[in-house]
Write an enzyme that holds these catalytic residues in place. Structure first.
Site, PDB file in Angstrom:
ATOM      1  N   ASN A  33      32.773 -21.395 -53.313  1.00 15.60           N
ATOM      2  CA  ASN A  33      31.501 -22.061 -54.953  1.00 15.60           C
ATOM      3  C   ASN A  33      32.026 -21.719 -56.252  1.00 15.60           C
ATOM      4  OD1 ASN A  33      29.443 -20.043 -54.275  1.00 15.60           O
ATOM      5  ND2 ASN A  33      28.591 -20.776 -56.214  1.00 15.60           N
ATOM      6  N   ASP A  34      31.103 -20.954 -57.224  1.00 12.41           N
ATOM      7  CA  ASP A  34      32.175 -21.409 -58.539  1.00 12.41           C
ATOM      8  C   ASP A  34      34.127 -20.352 -58.832  1.00 12.41           C
ATOM      9  OD1 ASP A  34      29.404 -21.647 -58.692  1.00 12.41           O
ATOM     10  OD2 ASP A  34      29.279 -19.970 -59.989  1.00 12.41           O
ATOM     11  N   SER A  94      28.836 -14.864 -60.161  1.00  7.13           N
ATOM     12  CA  SER A  94      30.013 -15.208 -61.000  1.00  7.13           C
ATOM     13  C   SER A  94      30.617 -14.279 -62.123  1.00  7.13           C
ATOM     14  CB  SER A  94      29.862 -16.692 -61.851  1.00  7.13           C
ATOM     15  OG  SER A  94      30.143 -17.848 -60.128  1.00  7.13           O
ATOM     16  N   GLU A 213      24.191 -21.664 -66.569  1.00  8.35           N
ATOM     17  CA  GLU A 213      25.007 -21.483 -66.029  1.00  8.35           C
ATOM     18  C   GLU A 213      25.935 -21.443 -66.769  1.00  8.35           C
ATOM     19  OE1 GLU A 213      23.147 -21.564 -61.591  1.00  8.35           O
ATOM     20  OE2 GLU A 213      23.830 -23.609 -61.986  1.00  8.35           O
TER      21      GLU A 213
HETATM   22  N1  DQQ Z   1      26.939 -19.869 -59.011  1.00  6.72           N
HETATM   23  C1  DQQ Z   1      26.856 -17.983 -59.234  1.00  6.72           C
HETATM   24  C2  DQQ Z   1      26.422 -17.978 -60.209  1.00  6.72           C
HETATM   25  C3  DQQ Z   1      26.340 -19.101 -60.886  1.00  6.72           C
HETATM   26  C4  DQQ Z   1      25.988 -20.354 -59.874  1.00  6.72           C
HETATM   27  C5  DQQ Z   1      25.835 -18.097 -57.891  1.00  6.72           C
HETATM   28  C6  DQQ Z   1      26.723 -21.457 -60.508  1.00  6.72           C
HETATM   29  O1  DQQ Z   1      26.149 -16.627 -60.458  1.00  6.72           O
HETATM   30  O2  DQQ Z   1      24.730 -19.538 -62.547  1.00  6.72           O
HETATM   31  O3  DQQ Z   1      26.983 -18.012 -56.565  1.00  6.72           O
HETATM   32  O4  DQQ Z   1      26.566 -22.390 -59.368  1.00  6.72           O
END
Ligand code: DQQ
Length: 407
Positions: A33-34, A94, A213
């Protein structure tokens, strides 16, 4: 250095799957993900990312790592952060990277038992390996007396002698918030106050939700931009940005806009490269269902890097990174194609999955102009990109993009 960092795995092997995008960065395999810790360090671009090495689902997140000389062609490196400490055993969430007087440093969220705490890591070998700070977490928890819905994701910068970090949060029954801390040494932090607090009841011009976020605060020309990814009642919705002025530890918004109108784009991060360009990359989350992702063995892609500019109308302008032009191959050209109502033009010689299209259209009195791409031979699958005069907007219709039902 802790055990986990010493025993980091090999470079993850890349899965081979016809559905994997070719020039968007994708995880070697499994879940991504991020984007995290985007930085150009001694010429080399580094991208870390939220990664689950066990499968294509979000679980006990590690930091994956890739490097590139042009932000287009990436080389995978070994996993950079593992959730192997008491304070991050449920995930290294993240965070960002920055330059601490010639030493790369990173701030990330340690996640354990529902608690989210800011953690520091540094690198003594130009980001090949990361070492977690022994005194982690650097902030024990959210500010006292503030009932928050989240306390995660970091944007760190230096002003004079001091370091500042913005942390994503939400104040229960109030709305999203970005909390500001300051420090002289990156290790001891003091709470300054909220940079900005939203109103969860606000719906116009857009809903700003219950928790923000991945805050990202930066200057662009003579404006400041604060981008947030809006979560509403635990649902991640979209990324929005405020344009305004940041002064005296507060952000005064002049406008708020969506950063991207698609349903996949989320949790972007930006950074300044050595040429002074503000470059932004976001996570393109999946629209396939969970089972399809697990079966495919990979999930998630990064957006094309975008170069940001402040437009005269006070909104963000975004252009694809010019280095993408290095991917261009053979050129096909058609001119003066006239189309009547309902007529289509099918360029015979042109086929393929990786095509860049540059089209100039004179609409005349047409209400709509469109283009089918990614068509199967019998056209059961196709994607429609269109311009409708009434909306004065380019749209993309993916409702027929896949027969699998989870496009
Ligand atoms: N993804 C992370 C977090 C963030 C979220 C967790 C946003 O730190 O807030 O995988 O997609």
């Amino acid at each position: 250095m802790n055990e986990g960092n010493r025993e980091r795995g090999e470079v993850p092997e890349r899965t081979d799957d016809a559905q994997k995008p070719e020039y968007h960065y994708t995880p070697p395999a499994n879940w991504m993900n991020d984007p995290n810790g985007l930085i150009q360090w001694k010429g080399l671009y580094h991208m870390f990312y939220q990664y689950n090495p066990l499968g294509a689902y979000h679980y006990r997140i590690h930091w994956g790592h890739a490097v590139s000389l042009d932000l287009i062609h990436w080389t995978d490196l070994p996993v950079a952060l593992l959730p192997d400490e008491m304070y991050d055993q449920d995930g290294c969430w993240s965070g960002c990277a920055f330059d601490n007087e010639g030493v790369p440093a990173l701030m990330y969220t340690g996640f354990t038992d529902g608690q989210q705490v800011p953690c520091l890591a540094t690198s003594q070998d130009d980001l090949q390996t990361l070492t977690k700070y022994r005194g982690n977490p650097v902030i024990a928890g959210p500010p006292e007396g503030l009932d928050v819905l989240g306390f995660r994701d970091h944007c760190v910068w230096r002003e004079g002698e001091m370091w500042y970090q913005a942390i994503g949060s939400g104040i229960r029954d109030v709305g999203g918030a970005v909390l500001l801390y300051s420090s002289a040494d990156l290790k001891a932090w003091e709470y300054v106050g909220p940079i900005l607090v939203g109103d969860k009841h606000q719906t116009e011009p857009l809903l700003t939700g219950t928790m923000w976020e991945c805050p990202d605060l930066f200057r662009l020309d003579d404006k400041h931009v604060l981008s947030i990814s809006v979560e509403h009642e635990s649902q991640p919705l979209y990324t929005a940005y405020f344009v305004g002025k940041y002064a005296n530890y507060r952000f005064e918004p002049e406008g708020i806009y969506r950063l991207d109108y698609g349903t996949s784009f989320y949790a972007p991060q930006s950074f300044l490269d050595e040429r002074g360009r503000r470059i932004l990359i976001g996570w393109l989350r999946e629209e396939r269902d969970g089972d399809a992702q697990r079966e495919a063995g990979w999930s998630g892609a990064m957006s094309i890097p975008r170069v940001l500019e402040m437009r005269e109308d006070g909104k963000l302008g975004m252009k694809p990174l010019p280095e993408l032009e290095s991917l261009r191959g053979e050129v096909y050209e058609w001119r003066d194609v006239a189309l009547g109502d309902g007529e289509a033009f099918v360029p015979d010689d042109l086929a393929g999955e990786l095509v860049e299209l540059e089209i100039d259209v004179e609409l005349g009195d047409a209400e709509e102009f469109g283009l089918y791409v990614r068509c199967s031979p019998e056209r059961e699958e196709l994607t429609y990109i269109y311009f409708r005069r009434a909306d004065a907007m380019v749209g993309i219709d993916t409702s027929r993009a896949s027969l699998s039902g989870s496009a």
